[in-house]
Write a protein that holds these residues in place. Structure first.
Motif, PDB file in Angstrom:
ATOM      1  N   SER A 225      28.644  13.175  19.321  1.00  0.00           N
ATOM      2  CA  SER A 225      29.891  13.806  18.875  1.00  0.00           C
ATOM      3  C   SER A 225      29.498  15.137  18.266  1.00  0.00           C
ATOM      4  CB  SER A 225      30.635  12.924  17.869  1.00  0.00           C
ATOM      5  OG  SER A 225      29.836  12.689  16.715  1.00  0.00           O
ATOM      6  N   ASP A 226      30.395  16.119  18.338  1.00  0.00           N
ATOM      7  CA  ASP A 226      30.061  17.448  17.831  1.00  0.00           C
ATOM      8  C   ASP A 226      30.085  17.458  16.307  1.00  0.00           C
ATOM      9  OD1 ASP A 226      29.768  18.369  20.389  1.00  0.00           O
ATOM     10  OD2 ASP A 226      31.787  19.218  20.524  1.00  0.00           O
ATOM     11  N   PRO A 227      29.122  18.114  15.667  1.00  0.00           N
ATOM     12  CA  PRO A 227      29.026  18.053  14.204  1.00  0.00           C
ATOM     13  C   PRO A 227      30.023  18.921  13.461  1.00  0.00           C
ATOM     14  CG  PRO A 227      27.278  19.422  15.084  1.00  0.00           C
ATOM     15  CD  PRO A 227      27.972  18.816  16.271  1.00  0.00           C
ATOM     16  N   GLY A 228      30.629  19.905  14.119  1.00  0.00           N
ATOM     17  CA  GLY A 228      31.487  20.861  13.423  1.00  0.00           C
ATOM     18  C   GLY A 228      32.915  20.389  13.256  1.00  0.00           C
ATOM     19  N   GLY A 229      33.862  21.328  13.408  1.00  0.00           N
ATOM     20  CA  GLY A 229      35.256  21.004  13.179  1.00  0.00           C
ATOM     21  C   GLY A 229      36.035  20.705  14.446  1.00  0.00           C
ATOM     22  N   MET A 230      36.013  21.670  15.384  1.00  0.00           N
ATOM     23  CA  MET A 230      36.757  21.533  16.635  1.00  0.00           C
ATOM     24  C   MET A 230      36.015  22.344  17.691  1.00  0.00           C
ATOM     25  SD  MET A 230      40.768  22.460  17.370  1.00  0.00           S
ATOM     26  CE  MET A 230      40.634  24.027  16.492  1.00  0.00           C
ATOM     27  N   THR A 231      36.000  21.847  18.917  1.00  0.00           N
ATOM     28  CA  THR A 231      35.306  22.527  20.006  1.00  0.00           C
ATOM     29  C   THR A 231      36.302  22.910  21.083  1.00  0.00           C
ATOM     30  OG1 THR A 231      33.304  21.233  19.585  1.00  0.00           O
ATOM     31  CG2 THR A 231      33.458  22.344  21.707  1.00  0.00           C
ATOM     32  N   ASN A 299      34.263  25.929  12.947  1.00  0.00           N
ATOM     33  CA  ASN A 299      33.658  25.139  11.886  1.00  0.00           C
ATOM     34  C   ASN A 299      34.152  25.526  10.498  1.00  0.00           C
ATOM     35  OD1 ASN A 299      31.974  23.935  13.849  1.00  0.00           O
ATOM     36  ND2 ASN A 299      30.515  25.623  13.694  1.00  0.00           N
ATOM     37  N   PRO A 300      33.982  24.634   9.533  1.00  0.00           N
ATOM     38  CA  PRO A 300      34.276  24.988   8.143  1.00  0.00           C
ATOM     39  C   PRO A 300      33.206  25.922   7.578  1.00  0.00           C
ATOM     40  CG  PRO A 300      33.359  22.786   8.260  1.00  0.00           C
ATOM     41  CD  PRO A 300      33.545  23.237   9.669  1.00  0.00           C
ATOM     42  N   ARG A 301      33.552  26.596   6.487  1.00  0.00           N
ATOM     43  CA  ARG A 301      32.528  27.354   5.767  1.00  0.00           C
ATOM     44  C   ARG A 301      31.409  26.394   5.400  1.00  0.00           C
ATOM     45  NH1 ARG A 301      33.805  30.087   0.061  1.00  0.00           N
ATOM     46  NH2 ARG A 301      32.231  28.632  -0.734  1.00  0.00           N
ATOM     47  N   SER A 302      30.191  26.845   5.523  1.00  0.00           N
ATOM     48  CA  SER A 302      29.070  25.906   5.528  1.00  0.00           C
ATOM     49  C   SER A 302      28.701  25.334   4.162  1.00  0.00           C
ATOM     50  CB  SER A 302      27.838  26.585   6.135  1.00  0.00           C
ATOM     51  OG  SER A 302      27.407  27.668   5.329  1.00  0.00           O
ATOM     52  N   ASP A 303      29.127  25.981   3.062  1.00  0.00           N
ATOM     53  CA  ASP A 303      28.626  25.550   1.755  1.00  0.00           C
ATOM     54  C   ASP A 303      29.676  24.933   0.851  1.00  0.00           C
ATOM     55  OD1 ASP A 303      30.069  27.867   1.337  1.00  0.00           O
ATOM     56  OD2 ASP A 303      28.586  28.810   0.028  1.00  0.00           O
TER      57      ASP A 303
END
Length: 352
Positions: A225-231, A299-303
């Protein structure tokens, strides 16, 4: 991060293996029997992921997207507002890059520290089984990470075309985030806000799957599954390869011309408190045709800390996932490569 400075062994370009004329693939690309593509694992060809017309009645579009995200985690969108001519140009320039001589491509070779650049593997485990594919990964947002000097200079139209294309996809993703929020019954800007608002992130991974002499033994990309938000995925219309897990079967996606394939990734599963599902998918390869796909990761902001949105937590449905940052989360796949849904499952507060 020291362990991510370099690959554990020399990198071999899959395209070079494909063009060598060999009739067999190296052992490092041969998957265990249970993980190989096989007619016995494929579902009925009449079963298809949903197709949503974004120009339809807004209420209908919201309902269709929300249903797809709950039941499939995948859907295709048509009439999405991105010029089909731009989509074709983007595919053409990147195919052109992969067909440049190796001396043009190799200076852009990447490392596991950021993955930006020309790559041929994921994960840093020495001796790991590898996938049959090369790729190019580049940062789009935030501006502090974006550097067109790290984007290929050839073909000459690649940089301006990619810039125009990715700007259009940022707009599309923000539109879809509003639709996703409304489908959850929260204010339409809530998911975008949870992503960091104007500090949201995005990157592009262009995948190149060369012809393979033994496609029944390997995969272009292992289940994950993709680790980010939406692809947002743009694929070759004429070459099928993407498969989506549905229950215990693999559904081969039938691409609709001029469409994008959208899938929910792990961070939206977390933020939605499990209402929307990220779903495992994988890529098959072919002995007769190469395949190119362009995966745009929003993706969301990383921090910033990410956890189920407060409005979606109730006494009947408590928070199902622990809090983490996307920086912490994506380090897992950089170390381990694609591993199904093991990472998002490890965040659950109650294991099934």
């Amino acid at each position: 991060m020291d362990c991510l400075q370099a690959w554990p062994e020399p990198v071999v370009r899959v395209q070079s293996l494909s063009e060598s004329g060999a009739h067999t693939i190296p052992a490092r690309y041969i998957k265990p029997p249970n993980d190989r593509p096989s007619p016995t694992t494929m579902s009925d060809s009449n079963v298809r992921i949903p197709v949503v017309d974004l120009s339809a009645d807004p209420e209908h579009a919201v309902q269709a997207v929300a249903s797809a995200c709950r039941e499939w985690g995948f859907f295709q969108v048509v009439n999405h507002g991105v010029d089909p001519a731009l989509m074709r140009r983007a595919r053409d320039v990147w195919r052109g890059f992969f067909h440049e001589p190796m001396e043009v491509k190799q200076p852009y070779a990447n490392s596991p520290k950021t993955y930006e650049g020309y790559g041929s593997r994921l994960g840093i485990k020495k001796g790991a089984l590898l996938d049959w594919g090369d790729y190019y990964y580049l940062h789009v947002r935030p501006a502090s990470l974006r550097s067109q000097k790290k984007w290929p200079a050839l073909p000459s139209s690649l940089r301006p075309t990619t810039d125009e294309y990715t700007q259009e996809l940022v707009k599309l993703c923000r539109q879809l985030m509003q639709v996703l929020s409304t489908g959850l019954g929260i204010k339409e800007g809530r998911l975008h806000e949870a992503f960091g608002g104007e500090e949201d992130g995005a990157c592009l991974r262009v995948n190149f799957y060369p012809k393979c002499p033994q496609p029944d033994l390997t995969l272009g990309l292992s289940p994950h599954s993709d680790p980010g938000g939406m692809t947002v995925l743009l694929v070759d219309d004429h070459v099928k390869g993407l498969q989506v897990r549905k229950a215990d079967a693999w559904v081969t996606v039938q691409p609709v011309p001029n469409s994008f394939i959208i899938n929910i990734a792990d961070q939206i599963e977390v933020l939605s408190n499990g209402v929307y599902k990220s779903v495992e998918h994988r890529v098959m390869v072919s002995s007769t045709a190469e395949r190119l796909s362009m995966a745009f990761f929003y993706n969301p902001r990383s921090d910033i800390p990410l956890a189920p949105i407060a409005e979606l937590i109730t006494s009947e449905r408590p928070a199902l996932y622990q809090t983490m940052t996307y920086d912490d989360y994506r380090l897992y796949i950089r170390k381990n490569g694609p591993k199904g849904k093991t990472q998002v499952e490890s965040l659950k507060t109650v294991q099934n």
